[in-house]
Design a protein around this motif. Structure first.
Motif, PDB file in Angstrom:
ATOM      1  N   UNK A 153      -1.152   2.436 -10.179  1.00  0.00           N
ATOM      2  CA  UNK A 153      -2.414   2.273  -9.988  1.00  0.00           C
ATOM      3  C   UNK A 153      -3.031   1.024  -9.358  1.00  0.00           C
ATOM      4  N   UNK A 154      -2.175  -0.077  -8.956  1.00  0.00           N
ATOM      5  CA  UNK A 154      -2.361  -1.183  -8.597  1.00  0.00           C
ATOM      6  C   UNK A 154      -2.588  -1.025  -7.158  1.00  0.00           C
ATOM      7  N   UNK A 155      -2.153  -0.281  -6.276  1.00  0.00           N
ATOM      8  CA  UNK A 155      -2.153  -0.038  -5.187  1.00  0.00           C
ATOM      9  C   UNK A 155      -3.339   1.050  -4.174  1.00  0.00           C
ATOM     10  N   UNK A 156      -3.722   1.003  -3.347  1.00  0.00           N
ATOM     11  CA  UNK A 156      -4.574   1.836  -2.777  1.00  0.00           C
ATOM     12  C   UNK A 156      -3.683   3.005  -2.048  1.00  0.00           C
ATOM     13  N   UNK A 157      -3.710   4.404  -3.021  1.00  0.00           N
ATOM     14  CA  UNK A 157      -3.285   5.394  -2.012  1.00  0.00           C
ATOM     15  C   UNK A 157      -2.570   5.936  -1.090  1.00  0.00           C
ATOM     16  N   UNK A 158      -3.641   5.875  -0.613  1.00  0.00           N
ATOM     17  CA  UNK A 158      -3.746   5.815   1.050  1.00  0.00           C
ATOM     18  C   UNK A 158      -3.671   5.228   2.070  1.00  0.00           C
ATOM     19  N   UNK A 159      -2.714   4.460   1.834  1.00  0.00           N
ATOM     20  CA  UNK A 159      -1.157   3.970   2.669  1.00  0.00           C
ATOM     21  C   UNK A 159       0.094   4.352   2.406  1.00  0.00           C
ATOM     22  N   UNK A 160       0.476   3.639   2.800  1.00  0.00           N
ATOM     23  CA  UNK A 160       2.679   4.270   2.712  1.00  0.00           C
ATOM     24  C   UNK A 160       3.538   2.468   3.008  1.00  0.00           C
ATOM     25  N   UNK A 161       4.345   2.715   3.358  1.00  0.00           N
ATOM     26  CA  UNK A 161       5.368   1.177   3.543  1.00  0.00           C
ATOM     27  C   UNK A 161       4.955   0.809   5.277  1.00  0.00           C
ATOM     28  N   UNK A 162       4.378   1.822   5.627  1.00  0.00           N
ATOM     29  CA  UNK A 162       4.695   1.464   7.192  1.00  0.00           C
ATOM     30  C   UNK A 162       3.537   0.368   7.777  1.00  0.00           C
ATOM     31  N   UNK A 163       2.562   1.187   7.051  1.00  0.00           N
ATOM     32  CA  UNK A 163       1.041  -0.187   7.029  1.00  0.00           C
ATOM     33  C   UNK A 163       1.564  -1.348   6.575  1.00  0.00           C
ATOM     34  N   UNK A 196      -5.894  -8.202  -0.141  1.00  0.00           N
ATOM     35  CA  UNK A 196      -7.287  -7.428  -1.137  1.00  0.00           C
ATOM     36  C   UNK A 196      -7.978  -6.224  -0.632  1.00  0.00           C
ATOM     37  N   UNK A 197      -7.311  -6.422   0.259  1.00  0.00           N
ATOM     38  CA  UNK A 197      -7.829  -4.830   0.997  1.00  0.00           C
ATOM     39  C   UNK A 197      -6.659  -3.686   0.458  1.00  0.00           C
ATOM     40  N   UNK A 198      -6.020  -4.138   0.095  1.00  0.00           N
ATOM     41  CA  UNK A 198      -4.692  -2.916  -0.345  1.00  0.00           C
ATOM     42  C   UNK A 198      -4.791  -2.367  -1.348  1.00  0.00           C
ATOM     43  N   UNK A 199      -5.656  -3.525  -2.329  1.00  0.00           N
ATOM     44  CA  UNK A 199      -5.475  -3.386  -3.872  1.00  0.00           C
ATOM     45  C   UNK A 199      -6.526  -2.285  -4.337  1.00  0.00           C
ATOM     46  N   UNK A 200      -6.110  -1.746  -5.558  1.00  0.00           N
ATOM     47  CA  UNK A 200      -6.750   0.029  -5.967  1.00  0.00           C
ATOM     48  C   UNK A 200      -7.739  -0.815  -7.198  1.00  0.00           C
ATOM     49  N   UNK A 201      -8.924  -0.232  -7.150  1.00  0.00           N
ATOM     50  CA  UNK A 201      -9.358   0.684  -6.335  1.00  0.00           C
ATOM     51  C   UNK A 201      -9.761   0.706  -5.042  1.00  0.00           C
ATOM     52  N   UNK A 202     -10.083   1.622  -3.379  1.00  0.00           N
ATOM     53  CA  UNK A 202      -9.786   1.263  -2.192  1.00  0.00           C
ATOM     54  C   UNK A 202     -11.779   1.136  -2.115  1.00  0.00           C
ATOM     55  N   UNK A 204     -12.752   1.537   1.073  1.00  0.00           N
ATOM     56  CA  UNK A 204     -13.677   1.771   1.871  1.00  0.00           C
ATOM     57  C   UNK A 204     -12.547   3.187   2.294  1.00  0.00           C
ATOM     58  N   UNK A 205     -12.625   4.229   3.064  1.00  0.00           N
ATOM     59  CA  UNK A 205     -11.687   5.445   3.797  1.00  0.00           C
ATOM     60  C   UNK A 205     -10.847   5.012   4.965  1.00  0.00           C
ATOM     61  N   UNK A 206      -9.886   5.036   4.966  1.00  0.00           N
ATOM     62  CA  UNK A 206      -8.934   4.315   6.074  1.00  0.00           C
ATOM     63  C   UNK A 206      -9.267   5.567   7.081  1.00  0.00           C
ATOM     64  N   UNK A 207      -9.191   4.821   7.968  1.00  0.00           N
ATOM     65  CA  UNK A 207      -9.356   5.901  10.245  1.00  0.00           C
ATOM     66  C   UNK A 207      -7.642   6.720  10.152  1.00  0.00           C
ATOM     67  N   UNK A 208      -7.369   7.499  10.513  1.00  0.00           N
ATOM     68  CA  UNK A 208      -6.009   8.103  10.680  1.00  0.00           C
ATOM     69  C   UNK A 208      -5.395   8.465   9.711  1.00  0.00           C
ATOM     70  N   UNK A 209      -3.855   8.309   9.441  1.00  0.00           N
ATOM     71  CA  UNK A 209      -2.703   8.701   8.616  1.00  0.00           C
ATOM     72  C   UNK A 209      -2.192   7.132   8.375  1.00  0.00           C
ATOM     73  N   UNK A 210      -1.444   7.106   6.914  1.00  0.00           N
ATOM     74  CA  UNK A 210      -0.350   6.504   6.877  1.00  0.00           C
ATOM     75  C   UNK A 210       0.606   5.839   7.869  1.00  0.00           C
ATOM     76  N   UNK A 211       1.295   5.062   7.653  1.00  0.00           N
ATOM     77  CA  UNK A 211       2.425   5.349   9.003  1.00  0.00           C
ATOM     78  C   UNK A 211       3.898   5.005   7.333  1.00  0.00           C
ATOM     79  N   UNK A 212       4.622   6.006   7.745  1.00  0.00           N
ATOM     80  CA  UNK A 212       5.668   5.919   6.998  1.00  0.00           C
ATOM     81  C   UNK A 212       6.368   5.391   8.202  1.00  0.00           C
ATOM     82  N   UNK A 213       8.018   4.834   7.025  1.00  0.00           N
ATOM     83  CA  UNK A 213       8.811   4.468   7.714  1.00  0.00           C
ATOM     84  C   UNK A 213       9.558   4.941   8.587  1.00  0.00           C
ATOM     85  N   UNK A 214       9.114   6.526   9.083  1.00  0.00           N
ATOM     86  CA  UNK A 214       9.914   7.751   9.811  1.00  0.00           C
ATOM     87  C   UNK A 214       9.244   6.921  11.545  1.00  0.00           C
TER      88      UNK A 214
END
Length: 220
Positions: A153-163, A196-202, A204-214
């Motif tokens: 619960x320490x990292x905002x949930x709307x990102x992925x490894x690719x980000x 600081x922007x990655x830390x939860x709670x978020x 803001x609301x991020x535009x677009x979708x999370x970047x994955x390794x794929x």
């Protein structure tokens, strides 16, 4: 000498001589110098200048690396391997998983991982098994850091490894040839703003979708 001994002696394969310590040191100095100069001036820096900074003759450089592609391969491999080592060290430290992720991101900046981007556009085999294996090791290590921080619960949930990897690449990519004396200080300041922007709670609301390794693999 009996028959068995003679047969064994005849079948013995000649041993490949181990490189001398000074030869290994020269090779390491060349790779270090190339890494520094690729960061400062870009991947097209004259190889004669790399040899001069490494303190070796041109013949020594070309004996180890017959062309630019071979030297670039070794630099990319070295930077990727060292960055992965930093990720694994951060993961093994224990404690707060977000602190571990942050420690890795700052360490990756010190390894100049962003300098890989212009190198990867060069004319060498980006799909070499050695490079692919090291890239997978890096991806797995960073994926573990991100996963643990998110599960805690320490990292905002709307990102992925690719980000994380894309931002790290962009924020640590040097501008070749600039004379900015304290670039490292600014790099780490901007990385901390990103963290600081990655830390939860978020906040803001991020535009677009999370970047994955794929996503990253498809683009490379």
């Amino acid at each position: 000498m009996d028959t068995v001994a003679r047969t064994a002696a005849g079948n013995a394969q000649p041993r490949t001589p181990r490189p001398r310590a000074d030869a290994l040191r020269n090779r390491e100095r060349i790779v270090t110098a190339a890494r520094e100069m690729f960061v400062e001036f870009g991947p097209d820096v004259p190889l004669d200048e790399v040899a001069r900074r490494a303190g070796v003759g041109n013949a020594t450089l070309y004996r180890n690396f017959p062309d630019r592609a071979a030297l670039t391969h070794e630099v990319v491999l070295a930077v990727t391997s060292r960055t992965t080592d930093r990720a694994e060290e951060a993961a093994n430290d224990g404690g707060d998983p977000f602190v571990a992720l942050s420690r890795f991101v700052h360490a990756a900046a010190d390894e100049r991982i962003g300098a890989l981007c212009p190198m990867l556009s060069g004319g060498f085999d980006k799909d070499h098994p050695e490079l692919l294996a090291e890239r997978r090791r890096l991806e797995e290590a960073v994926e573990g850091l991100v996963g643990r921080a998110m599960s805690a619960g320490r990292l905002r949930a709307d990102i992925a490894v690719g980000d994380v990897l894309v931002a790290l690449s962009q924020l640590t990519r040097p501008l070749p040839g600039i004379a900015c004396m304290d670039i490292d200080r600014f790099t780490h300041r901007h990385i901390q703003l990103f963290l600081d922007g990655l830390e939860a709670p978020a906040r803001s609301r991020l535009p677009g979708t999370a970047a994955t390794l794929e996503d990253l693999r498809r683009r490379t």
